[in-house]
Design a protein around this motif. Structure first.
Motif, PDB file in Angstrom:
ATOM      1  N   UNK A   5      29.101  24.142  -2.204  1.00  0.00           N
ATOM      2  CA  UNK A   5      28.191  24.011  -1.822  1.00  0.00           C
ATOM      3  C   UNK A   5      28.012  23.349  -3.505  1.00  0.00           C
ATOM      4  N   UNK A   6      28.592  23.658  -3.891  1.00  0.00           N
ATOM      5  CA  UNK A   6      27.952  22.830  -5.266  1.00  0.00           C
ATOM      6  C   UNK A   6      28.130  21.747  -6.266  1.00  0.00           C
ATOM      7  N   UNK A   7      30.048  21.913  -5.056  1.00  0.00           N
ATOM      8  CA  UNK A   7      30.823  20.099  -4.976  1.00  0.00           C
ATOM      9  C   UNK A   7      30.382  18.961  -3.989  1.00  0.00           C
ATOM     10  N   UNK A   8      29.004  20.019  -2.953  1.00  0.00           N
ATOM     11  CA  UNK A   8      28.509  19.291  -2.405  1.00  0.00           C
ATOM     12  C   UNK A   8      26.956  18.229  -3.159  1.00  0.00           C
ATOM     13  N   UNK A   9      26.549  19.535  -3.685  1.00  0.00           N
ATOM     14  CA  UNK A   9      25.394  19.217  -3.977  1.00  0.00           C
ATOM     15  C   UNK A   9      25.811  18.182  -5.635  1.00  0.00           C
ATOM     16  N   UNK A  68      21.243  19.749  -9.216  1.00  0.00           N
ATOM     17  CA  UNK A  68      22.697  20.986 -10.100  1.00  0.00           C
ATOM     18  C   UNK A  68      22.421  20.663 -11.505  1.00  0.00           C
ATOM     19  N   UNK A  69      22.269  21.870 -12.062  1.00  0.00           N
ATOM     20  CA  UNK A  69      22.971  21.730 -13.721  1.00  0.00           C
ATOM     21  C   UNK A  69      24.195  22.669 -13.977  1.00  0.00           C
ATOM     22  N   UNK A  70      25.109  22.182 -14.904  1.00  0.00           N
ATOM     23  CA  UNK A  70      26.207  22.169 -15.451  1.00  0.00           C
ATOM     24  C   UNK A  70      26.196  21.859 -16.414  1.00  0.00           C
ATOM     25  N   UNK A 106      37.161  32.124 -10.638  1.00  0.00           N
ATOM     26  CA  UNK A 106      37.268  33.057 -10.528  1.00  0.00           C
ATOM     27  C   UNK A 106      35.642  33.324  -9.626  1.00  0.00           C
ATOM     28  N   UNK A 107      35.010  32.604 -10.680  1.00  0.00           N
ATOM     29  CA  UNK A 107      33.640  32.562 -10.254  1.00  0.00           C
ATOM     30  C   UNK A 107      33.501  32.009  -9.677  1.00  0.00           C
ATOM     31  N   UNK A 108      33.868  30.861  -8.900  1.00  0.00           N
ATOM     32  CA  UNK A 108      34.126  30.288  -8.082  1.00  0.00           C
ATOM     33  C   UNK A 108      32.744  29.156  -8.537  1.00  0.00           C
ATOM     34  N   UNK A 109      33.110  28.292  -9.347  1.00  0.00           N
ATOM     35  CA  UNK A 109      32.293  27.044 -10.161  1.00  0.00           C
ATOM     36  C   UNK A 109      33.059  26.002  -9.986  1.00  0.00           C
ATOM     37  N   UNK A 110      32.398  24.591  -9.938  1.00  0.00           N
ATOM     38  CA  UNK A 110      33.415  23.430  -9.774  1.00  0.00           C
ATOM     39  C   UNK A 110      33.605  23.511 -11.147  1.00  0.00           C
ATOM     40  N   UNK A 176      34.585   6.590  -6.343  1.00  0.00           N
ATOM     41  CA  UNK A 176      34.395   7.550  -6.994  1.00  0.00           C
ATOM     42  C   UNK A 176      32.820   8.283  -6.149  1.00  0.00           C
ATOM     43  N   UNK A 177      33.268   9.537  -6.227  1.00  0.00           N
ATOM     44  CA  UNK A 177      31.860  10.990  -5.592  1.00  0.00           C
ATOM     45  C   UNK A 177      31.375  10.939  -6.092  1.00  0.00           C
ATOM     46  N   UNK A 178      30.684  10.820  -7.653  1.00  0.00           N
ATOM     47  CA  UNK A 178      29.308  10.647  -8.242  1.00  0.00           C
ATOM     48  C   UNK A 178      30.175  10.096  -9.456  1.00  0.00           C
TER      49      UNK A 178
END
Length: 217
Positions: A5-9, A68-70, A106-110, A176-178
């Motif tokens: 879901x985060x990759x989609x965002x 989305x904030x990274x 482990x944390x399911x974070x991209x 490019x995806x983004x």
């Protein structure tokens, strides 16, 4: 899964603003100006003082669920964990780091590591990386994406460095995806001109929306 879901965002955001600065206040004001200009993707770099606090406070105030904030410029696994605990929804590094990749899994974070060669990209994919950051994009050009994706068609690439409102559509058309954008987009923040940051963000997002409209026609 959360990571999917985060990759989609990230893909939906289209343009990820790379936020740097000399103070926490400058970073926060720049982020607020970007959001006011329609930006949906923010990469808070750890060259910014108290970057983890900026991430935490932005997420606490967020009302638009599409934003989305990274965290960016994450050089090691310790910084990655600090960012994730602050709420970071993706982790960006200038280079690939195996320990950071494992932590993000482990944390399911991209995890978006910087890569320049097909060998680095293959290594990243084997470690479970979802998106590779082509850095610096200015060393190549949009045409390089098809060369990388020929042997690795499953590769998601986000070019960063040298991406402007004038050429972002070229990068996206090339596959490019983004895209990541920083210097030119945020340059006015160095002089405290956050209104111009908002105008710049509007220009980037205008170009992105026009690209999306041509794709959907």
């Amino acid at each position: 899964m959360q990571r999917v879901e985060l990759v989609k965002k990230i893909e939906s955001a289209g343009v990820i603003a790379v936020v740097r600065g000399t103070s926490k206040e400058q970073g926060k004001k720049a982020c607020e100006a970007l959001i006011a200009g329609g930006m949906k993707g923010l990469e808070i770099t750890f060259t910014l003082p108290k970057a983890d606090e900026v991430i935490e406070e932005l997420i606490a105030k967020r009302t638009d669920t599409k934003i989305v904030i990274g965290a960016g410029t994450v050089l090691d696994v310790i910084t990655a964990r600090l960012a994730i605990l602050a709420g970071a929804e993706f982790i960006v590094s200038p280079t690939f780091d195996q320990a950071t990749a494992e932590l993000c899994n482990l944390y399911q974070i991209p995890y978006l590591p910087g890569c320049m060669t097909i060998t680095e990209m293959k290594t990243a994919l084997k470690a479970g990386v979802d998106i590779v950051k082509l850095f610096p994009g200015s060393a190549f050009g949009p045409a390089i994406l098809s060369a990388f994706k020929a042997p690795l068609p499953q590769l998601n690439i986000m070019p960063t460095g040298g991406v402007s409102s004038e050429n972002l559509a070229e990068w996206l058309r090339a596959g490019a995806i983004a895209v990541g954008a920083g210097g030119k987009l945020l340059a006015p923040a160095e002089k405290g001109d956050y209104q111009q940051v908002t105008k710049n963000a509007e220009e980037y997002m205008k170009e992105y929306q026009q690209f999306k409209e041509t794709v959907n026609e």
